[in-house]
Write an enzyme that holds these catalytic residues in place. Structure first.
Site, PDB file in Angstrom:
ATOM      1  N   LYS A   1      36.380  26.511  39.186  1.00 22.79           N
ATOM      2  CA  LYS A   1      37.542  26.499  38.307  1.00 22.79           C
ATOM      3  C   LYS A   1      38.669  25.652  38.924  1.00 22.79           C
ATOM      4  O   LYS A   1      38.606  25.294  40.120  1.00 22.79           O
ATOM      5  CB  LYS A   1      37.998  27.939  38.064  1.00 22.79           C
ATOM      6  CG  LYS A   1      36.967  28.803  37.314  1.00 22.79           C
ATOM      7  CD  LYS A   1      37.478  30.233  37.160  1.00 22.79           C
ATOM      8  CE  LYS A   1      36.466  31.135  36.492  1.00 22.79           C
ATOM      9  NZ  LYS A   1      36.968  32.531  36.364  1.00 22.79           N
TER      10      LYS A   1
ATOM     11  N   TYR B   1      34.468  30.837  26.673  1.00 25.31           N
ATOM     12  CA  TYR B   1      34.930  32.219  26.850  1.00 25.31           C
ATOM     13  C   TYR B   1      35.011  32.974  25.521  1.00 25.31           C
ATOM     14  O   TYR B   1      35.780  33.925  25.410  1.00 25.31           O
ATOM     15  CB  TYR B   1      36.281  32.223  27.573  1.00 25.31           C
ATOM     16  CG  TYR B   1      36.146  32.001  29.064  1.00 25.31           C
ATOM     17  CD1 TYR B   1      35.407  32.881  29.863  1.00 25.31           C
ATOM     18  CD2 TYR B   1      36.761  30.921  29.694  1.00 25.31           C
ATOM     19  CE1 TYR B   1      35.277  32.689  31.228  1.00 25.31           C
ATOM     20  CE2 TYR B   1      36.639  30.717  31.073  1.00 25.31           C
ATOM     21  CZ  TYR B   1      35.893  31.616  31.827  1.00 25.31           C
ATOM     22  OH  TYR B   1      35.769  31.432  33.192  1.00 25.31           O
TER      23      TYR B   1
ATOM     24  N   PHE C   1      43.806  38.771  28.205  1.00 24.88           N
ATOM     25  CA  PHE C   1      43.914  37.657  29.156  1.00 24.88           C
ATOM     26  C   PHE C   1      43.345  36.347  28.611  1.00 24.88           C
ATOM     27  O   PHE C   1      43.388  35.319  29.296  1.00 24.88           O
ATOM     28  CB  PHE C   1      43.226  38.013  30.487  1.00 24.88           C
ATOM     29  CG  PHE C   1      41.763  38.381  30.383  1.00 24.88           C
ATOM     30  CD1 PHE C   1      40.774  37.405  30.280  1.00 24.88           C
ATOM     31  CD2 PHE C   1      41.367  39.707  30.376  1.00 24.88           C
ATOM     32  CE1 PHE C   1      39.430  37.739  30.188  1.00 24.88           C
ATOM     33  CE2 PHE C   1      40.015  40.057  30.288  1.00 24.88           C
ATOM     34  CZ  PHE C   1      39.057  39.064  30.189  1.00 24.88           C
TER      35      PHE C   1
ATOM     36  N   ARG D   1      25.293  35.214  41.029  1.00 28.43           N
ATOM     37  CA  ARG D   1      26.320  36.246  40.804  1.00 28.43           C
ATOM     38  C   ARG D   1      26.595  37.012  42.096  1.00 28.43           C
ATOM     39  O   ARG D   1      27.730  37.388  42.381  1.00 28.43           O
ATOM     40  CB  ARG D   1      25.870  37.204  39.700  1.00 28.43           C
ATOM     41  CG  ARG D   1      25.724  36.559  38.326  1.00 28.43           C
ATOM     42  CD  ARG D   1      27.026  36.361  37.619  1.00 28.43           C
ATOM     43  NE  ARG D   1      27.645  37.614  37.230  1.00 28.43           N
ATOM     44  CZ  ARG D   1      28.747  37.690  36.486  1.00 28.43           C
ATOM     45  NH1 ARG D   1      29.336  36.584  36.056  1.00 28.43           N
ATOM     46  NH2 ARG D   1      29.270  38.844  36.178  1.00 28.43           N
TER      47      ARG D   1
ATOM     48  N   THR E   1      34.280  40.219  40.011  1.00 35.63           N
ATOM     49  CA  THR E   1      35.301  39.464  39.269  1.00 35.63           C
ATOM     50  C   THR E   1      36.654  39.475  39.986  1.00 35.63           C
ATOM     51  O   THR E   1      37.333  38.446  40.050  1.00 35.63           O
ATOM     52  CB  THR E   1      35.451  40.050  37.851  1.00 35.63           C
ATOM     53  OG1 THR E   1      34.159  40.069  37.228  1.00 35.63           O
ATOM     54  CG2 THR E   1      36.401  39.214  37.004  1.00 35.63           C
TER      55      THR E   1
ATOM     56  N   ARG F   1      34.207  34.808  46.194  1.00 32.63           N
ATOM     57  CA  ARG F   1      35.497  35.399  45.802  1.00 32.63           C
ATOM     58  C   ARG F   1      36.031  36.335  46.883  1.00 32.63           C
ATOM     59  O   ARG F   1      37.239  36.390  47.134  1.00 32.63           O
ATOM     60  CB  ARG F   1      35.337  36.145  44.477  1.00 32.63           C
ATOM     61  CG  ARG F   1      35.169  35.214  43.273  1.00 32.63           C
ATOM     62  CD  ARG F   1      34.741  35.994  42.056  1.00 32.63           C
ATOM     63  NE  ARG F   1      34.704  35.184  40.838  1.00 32.63           N
ATOM     64  CZ  ARG F   1      34.127  35.588  39.713  1.00 32.63           C
ATOM     65  NH1 ARG F   1      33.543  36.780  39.649  1.00 32.63           N
ATOM     66  NH2 ARG F   1      34.125  34.812  38.650  1.00 32.63           N
TER      67      ARG F   1
ATOM     68  N   ASN G   1      40.108  33.376  40.423  1.00 39.06           N
ATOM     69  CA  ASN G   1      38.925  33.816  41.181  1.00 39.06           C
ATOM     70  C   ASN G   1      37.902  32.697  41.414  1.00 39.06           C
ATOM     71  O   ASN G   1      36.735  32.939  41.683  1.00 39.06           O
ATOM     72  CB  ASN G   1      38.304  35.059  40.553  1.00 39.06           C
ATOM     73  CG  ASN G   1      37.777  34.805  39.162  1.00 39.06           C
ATOM     74  OD1 ASN G   1      37.805  33.681  38.677  1.00 39.06           O
ATOM     75  ND2 ASN G   1      37.285  35.849  38.520  1.00 39.06           N
TER      76      ASN G   1
ATOM     77  N   HIS H   1      33.007  30.336  38.231  1.00 33.77           N
ATOM     78  CA  HIS H   1      32.285  31.018  37.153  1.00 33.77           C
ATOM     79  C   HIS H   1      30.791  30.881  37.399  1.00 33.77           C
ATOM     80  O   HIS H   1      30.321  29.832  37.829  1.00 33.77           O
ATOM     81  CB  HIS H   1      32.615  30.376  35.795  1.00 33.77           C
ATOM     82  CG  HIS H   1      31.671  30.816  34.718  1.00 33.77           C
ATOM     83  ND1 HIS H   1      31.852  31.989  34.033  1.00 33.77           N
ATOM     84  CD2 HIS H   1      30.515  30.280  34.259  1.00 33.77           C
ATOM     85  CE1 HIS H   1      30.837  32.149  33.176  1.00 33.77           C
ATOM     86  NE2 HIS H   1      30.020  31.110  33.295  1.00 33.77           N
TER      87      HIS H   1
ATOM     88  N   GLU I   1      25.217  28.421  28.053  1.00 31.67           N
ATOM     89  CA  GLU I   1      26.287  27.701  28.744  1.00 31.67           C
ATOM     90  C   GLU I   1      25.841  26.312  29.198  1.00 31.67           C
ATOM     91  O   GLU I   1      26.613  25.348  29.103  1.00 31.67           O
ATOM     92  CB  GLU I   1      26.790  28.541  29.921  1.00 31.67           C
ATOM     93  CG  GLU I   1      27.518  29.793  29.444  1.00 31.67           C
ATOM     94  CD  GLU I   1      27.979  30.718  30.563  1.00 31.67           C
ATOM     95  OE1 GLU I   1      28.721  31.672  30.255  1.00 31.67           O
ATOM     96  OE2 GLU I   1      27.599  30.513  31.735  1.00 31.67           O
TER      97      GLU I   1
HETATM   98  P1  IDP Z   1      33.139  37.044  35.563  1.00 30.09           P
HETATM   99  O1  IDP Z   1      33.790  35.684  35.688  1.00 30.09           O
HETATM  100  O2  IDP Z   1      33.061  37.742  36.894  1.00 30.09           O
HETATM  101  O3  IDP Z   1      31.824  37.004  34.824  1.00 30.09           O
HETATM  102  P2  IDP Z   1      34.355  38.200  33.154  1.00 30.09           P
HETATM  103  O4  IDP Z   1      34.591  39.668  32.969  1.00 30.09           O
HETATM  104  O5  IDP Z   1      33.291  37.539  32.338  1.00 30.09           O
HETATM  105  O6  IDP Z   1      34.123  37.970  34.724  1.00 30.09           O
HETATM  106  O7  IDP Z   1      35.740  37.479  32.901  1.00 30.09           O
HETATM  107  C1  IDP Z   1      35.804  36.079  32.785  1.00 30.09           C
HETATM  108  C2  IDP Z   1      37.000  35.582  33.546  1.00 30.09           C
HETATM  109  O8  IDP Z   1      38.175  36.055  32.915  1.00 30.09           O
HETATM  110  C3  IDP Z   1      37.118  36.084  34.990  1.00 30.09           C
HETATM  111  O9  IDP Z   1      36.357  35.332  35.902  1.00 30.09           O
HETATM  112  C4  IDP Z   1      38.598  35.939  35.247  1.00 30.09           C
HETATM  113  O10 IDP Z   1      38.926  34.582  35.559  1.00 30.09           O
HETATM  114  C5  IDP Z   1      39.187  36.268  33.888  1.00 30.09           C
HETATM  115  N1  IDP Z   1      39.587  37.667  33.813  1.00 30.09           N
HETATM  116  C6  IDP Z   1      38.801  38.746  33.618  1.00 30.09           C
HETATM  117  N2  IDP Z   1      39.515  39.878  33.603  1.00 30.09           N
HETATM  118  C7  IDP Z   1      40.794  39.503  33.787  1.00 30.09           C
HETATM  119  C8  IDP Z   1      42.030  40.228  33.863  1.00 30.09           C
HETATM  120  O11 IDP Z   1      42.093  41.445  33.778  1.00 30.09           O
HETATM  121  N3  IDP Z   1      43.147  39.473  34.067  1.00 30.09           N
HETATM  122  C9  IDP Z   1      43.124  38.120  34.173  1.00 30.09           C
HETATM  123  N4  IDP Z   1      41.995  37.413  34.104  1.00 30.09           N
HETATM  124  C10 IDP Z   1      40.846  38.094  33.917  1.00 30.09           C
END
Ligand code: IDP
Length: 149
Positions: free
Chosen positions: A9, A49, A57, A85, A91, A102, A112, A115, A126
Site C-alpha cells: 500500500k 474494496y 472506514f 496471510r 489486520t 504488519r 497496515n 494487502h 483480485e
Molecule cells: P485485511 O487487509 O487484513 O484483509 P480487511 O478486514 O479486509 O483486512 O480490511 C481491509 C483493509 O481496510 C485493512 O487492511 C485496513 O487497511 C482497512 N481497515 C479495516 N478495518 C479498519 C478500521 O477499523 N479502521 C481503519 N481501517 C480499517
C-alpha cells in the site's frame, strides 16, 4: 500452482519498504509472476474494496489507497494464499504477531502496509481485477526441486 494478489500500500512505498516486503516472499520460496508500480484510480480502489463499501472506514481507505503510488504483485506457490496471510499478519499491526510484516513494521490499522487476498477465490477475482493476462509471466525457477519434495 496457486497464485495470490499482494499489494504494498502507499504507506509501504513511502516508507521504502518495497524491498523488505518482496524479500520476505522471495526468501520464503514463493515465485513472483507479476509486478507493477501504480497510481491507482478511485474506480479500481472502490472495486477492490467493494465488500467494505458499507463500512465506516471505506471512504478513508479508498482515499488512502489512491493518495500515492502502490506496488501490485502476484505471487505463486503451493498454499501461497494462506501462507501469505500468515506472513502479512493480523489486520491491526498492534496485535499482529512479531515476525509478520504488519507485526514488525506497523502500528496503525489504517496504515497496515500491505494487502493479501484472503481466499483462493478472492485471489482469482483480485488478480483478474488488477492484472491483464499478458502482464503475468509463467516461469519455473531453477530452485523448484530444492524447495518442493
Ligand atoms: P485485511 O487487509 O487484513 O484483509 P480487511 O478486514 O479486509 O483486512 O480490511 C481491509 C483493509 O481496510 C485493512 O487492511 C485496513 O487497511 C482497512 N481497515 C479495516 N478495518 C479498519 C478500521 O477499523 N479502521 C481503519 N481501517 C480499517
Amino acid at each position: 500452482m496457486e497464485r495470490t494478489f499482494i499489494a504494498i500500500k502507499p504507506d509501504g512505498v513511502q516508507r521504502k519498504l518495497v524491498a523488505e516486503v518482496i524479500r520476505r516472499f522471495e526468501t520464503k520460496g514463493f515465485t513472483l509472476v507479476g509486478l507493477k508500480l501504480m497510481q491507482v484510480s478511485r474506480e479500481l480502489a472502490e472495486q477492490h474494496y467493494d465488500v467494505h463499501r458499507e463500512k465506516p472506514f471505506f471512504a478513508g481507505l479508498v482515499d488512502f489507497i489512491i493518495s500515492a503510488p502502490l506496488v501490485a504483485m502476484v505471487w505463486e506457490g503451493e498454499g501461497v494464499v494462506a501462507s501469505a496471510r500468515t506472513i502479512i499478519g493480523a489486520t491491526n499491526p498492534l496485535t499482529a504477531a512479531p515476525g509478520t510484516i504488519r507485526g514488525d513494521l506497523g502500528v496503525s490499522i489504517g496504515r497496515n502496509l500491505i494487502h493479501g487476498s484472503d481466499a483462493v477465490e478472492t485471489a482469482q477475482r483480485e488478480i483478474a481485477l488488477w492484472f491483464k493476462e499478458e502482464e503475468l509471466v509463467s516461469w519455473s525457477p531453477s530452485l523448484t526441486d530444492w524447495l518442493y519434495e
